[in-house]
Design an enzyme around this catalytic site. Structure first.
Site, PDB file in Angstrom:
ATOM      1  N   LYS A  64     -42.053   0.713  14.768  1.00 51.50           N
ATOM      2  CA  LYS A  64     -43.377   1.320  14.675  1.00 51.50           C
ATOM      3  C   LYS A  64     -43.510   2.322  15.812  1.00 51.50           C
ATOM      4  CE  LYS A  64     -48.215   0.357  15.700  1.00 51.50           C
ATOM      5  NZ  LYS A  64     -49.198  -0.622  16.171  1.00 51.50           N
TER       6      LYS A  64
ATOM      7  N   GLU B 135     -61.119  -1.391  23.091  1.00 47.76           N
ATOM      8  CA  GLU B 135     -59.896  -2.180  23.283  1.00 47.76           C
ATOM      9  C   GLU B 135     -59.691  -2.634  24.724  1.00 47.76           C
ATOM     10  OE1 GLU B 135     -55.220  -2.098  21.931  1.00 47.76           O
ATOM     11  OE2 GLU B 135     -56.635  -0.634  21.158  1.00 47.76           O
TER      12      GLU B 135
ATOM     13  N   GLU C 246     -48.747  -4.015  11.272  1.00 50.28           N
ATOM     14  CA  GLU C 246     -49.033  -3.274  12.497  1.00 50.28           C
ATOM     15  C   GLU C 246     -49.715  -4.173  13.522  1.00 50.28           C
ATOM     16  OE1 GLU C 246     -51.834   0.518  13.841  1.00 50.28           O
ATOM     17  OE2 GLU C 246     -51.261   0.296  11.736  1.00 50.28           O
TER      18      GLU C 246
ATOM     19  N   GLU D 230     -57.091   8.933   9.143  1.00 47.67           N
ATOM     20  CA  GLU D 230     -57.464   7.876  10.087  1.00 47.67           C
ATOM     21  C   GLU D 230     -57.777   8.455  11.461  1.00 47.67           C
ATOM     22  OE1 GLU D 230     -55.395   4.085  12.321  1.00 47.67           O
ATOM     23  OE2 GLU D 230     -54.994   4.346  10.179  1.00 47.67           O
TER      24      GLU D 230
END
Length: 462
Positions: free
Chosen positions: A218, A267, A311, A446
């Protein structure tokens, strides 16, 4: 108990006088409890210290730090986490600290951040922000639950005059406490431009080719947008808008030189309080719905979507491994839940544990950064792909920013949903995780959604 001004002045003067026989520089830190203060007014009133102001509000809005001026600044290019920790410990070892409260975020507190990748060649955009910069504010306002505290930190040198310094500091901090917020309503957006969107899609396609050929698991790719204004945009006004609109996010602003890095990130990277550690796995994203029914449907689709679950699991496994190396009693839920924000909803998994003896917060930050949610997996391979193909320098975007105090408390968030203010211009950043079946057009969409929090705060258009 809230101390009177005269009593606080007495404590300040006593602390200054106690060091006059010391022949080396020494940190003096004195904390008092106050009535409530306009935190943004405090920030604005410190404009004489432009380039040395910081603002931090935790995601639960029960904790705010505002720093003005710098008593001491730590910068390190090599072994930056270790070097910062060592310099911090050296300063504390000789410090005189008067803080009867010991509330998290009071007394000597360091605030700052680290660049995403110190090996990426800088192109001038981030010239005001070194690879690491952490400062102890000279004037620190702390709002903790329903209480307010002021800490004055001073690095005193052998030839300083205590009376002159005392007079200057007492006058200055009273001016800061009297500050009131003034909005720059007359500043408008004059232009809004996406930077090389088609090239971004090409890089996403290249990344999926690498993943399909087993060269990556990824990689997280980002892109930029440039917003221009009719005049210089005040960081305090952007902070105000973010506080009103992004109530579940960390609101941060770090000034350096003529620039200010500001954002509203959902986050958490890691928090430590009373030796208890909490980290957050936040990866996998869809927009909010236009109706409650659509919102629920989008959330249900996200929580069962294989691409987003894959993910998210990359992030969970990496953070679990890093935290297990630093903690005892590690706990990780079996599956993620939805974490809704104003514009987006994410997959969310908390990771908690008890910090092992002798382990510092900065050591944990170093182990965690960058998580697969911000870099990719495997770490070094994904970082190298970003260095090779991403056509801009991330600087402090997607990096650890936060604070720590002398009582081993602290918190770092991941600096996403952010912008670099440079007078009458702002550079916005947005990223997405790319895996094997990622579609370039969908990843572009996104990132467009992830620009929205900063676009709204800056007064731009969707």
């Amino acid at each position: 108990m809230i101390e009177t001004t005269s009593f606080y002045h007495e404590k300040l003067y006593k602390a200054l006088s106690n060091r006059k026989h010391i022949d080396t520089p020494q940190l003096i830190s004195v904390t008092t409890k106050l009535d409530s203060v306009d935190s943004l007014g405090f920030f604005q009133a410190g404009k004489v210290y432009q380039g040395e102001r910081v603002y931090w509000t935790s995601a639960d809005t029960m904790f705010t730090l505002v720093g003005v001026g710098s008593a001491y600044t730590f910068e390190a290019e090599q072994d930056r986490f270790f070097s910062t920790r060592q310099m911090w410990n050296d300063v504390l070892a000789e410090a005189i600290i008067d803080n009867p409260y010991r509330i998290p975020g009071t007394g000597p507190v360091a605030l700052g951040g680290f660049s995403f990748d110190p090996l990426k060649e800088e192109n001038g955009t981030w010239k005001d922000f070194p690879n690491s910069k952490v400062l102890i504010p000279m004037y620190l306002l702390t709002e903790w639950r329903d209480e307010t505290y002021l800490t004055i930190n001073m690095m005193i040198h052998p030839d300083d005059n205590e009376d002159e310094l005392f007079g200057h500091v007492t006058e200055e901090y009273q001016s800061l406490l009297a500050g009131t917020f003034i909005h720059d309503d007359d500043v408008t957006v004059t232009n809004q431009e996406e930077v090389r969107p088609e090239e971004f899609k090409e890089i996403v396609a290249k990344a999926t080719d690498h993943i399909k050929s087993n060269r990556l698991g990824k990689v997280v790719l980002a892109r930029e947008m440039i917003v221009s204004f009719s005049d210089d945009r005040k960081a305090s006004s952007v902070i105000r808008q973010l506080k009103e609109e992004q109530t579940q996010s960390y609101i941060f602003a770090f000034e350096s030189g003529d620039s200010c890095f500001v954002g509203a990130t959902p986050e958490r990277l890691v928090k430590v309080e009373d030796n208890e550690l909490l980290s957050t796995c936040l990866a996998g994203t869809v927009p909010r719905g236009n109706t409650p029914k659509e919102d629920v449907a989008l959330g249900e689709a996200l929580i069962h979507d294989e691409k987003n679950l894959q993910e998210h699991d990359f992030v969970v496994q990496m953070i679990k491994k890093a935290v297990t190396g630093c903690c005892e009693n590690v706990h990780v839920p079996n599956s993620p839940v939805l974490y809704p924000l104003r514009n987006l909803q994410h997959l969310y998994t908390p990771v908690s544990g008890t910090l092992k003896e002798g382990v510092s917060l900065l050591e944990v930050v170093e182990k965690l950064h960058p998580t697969p949610a911000l870099g990719g997996y495997p770490r070094e391979d994904s970082l190298q792909f970003i260095r090779d193909y991403e056509p801009f320098h991330r600087g402090w975007y997607a990096s650890p920013v936060g604070w720590f105090d002398s009582y081993q408390n602290g918190e770092f968030a991941v600096a996403i949903r952010s912008a670099l203010l440079k007078k009458d211009q702002a550079i916005l950043f947005s990223g997405c995780g790319v895996v094997e079946d990622s579609d370039p057009d969908e990843e572009y969409k996104e990132t467009a959604v992830k620009f929205l929090p900063m676009i709204h705060a800056l007064g731009g258009r969707e």
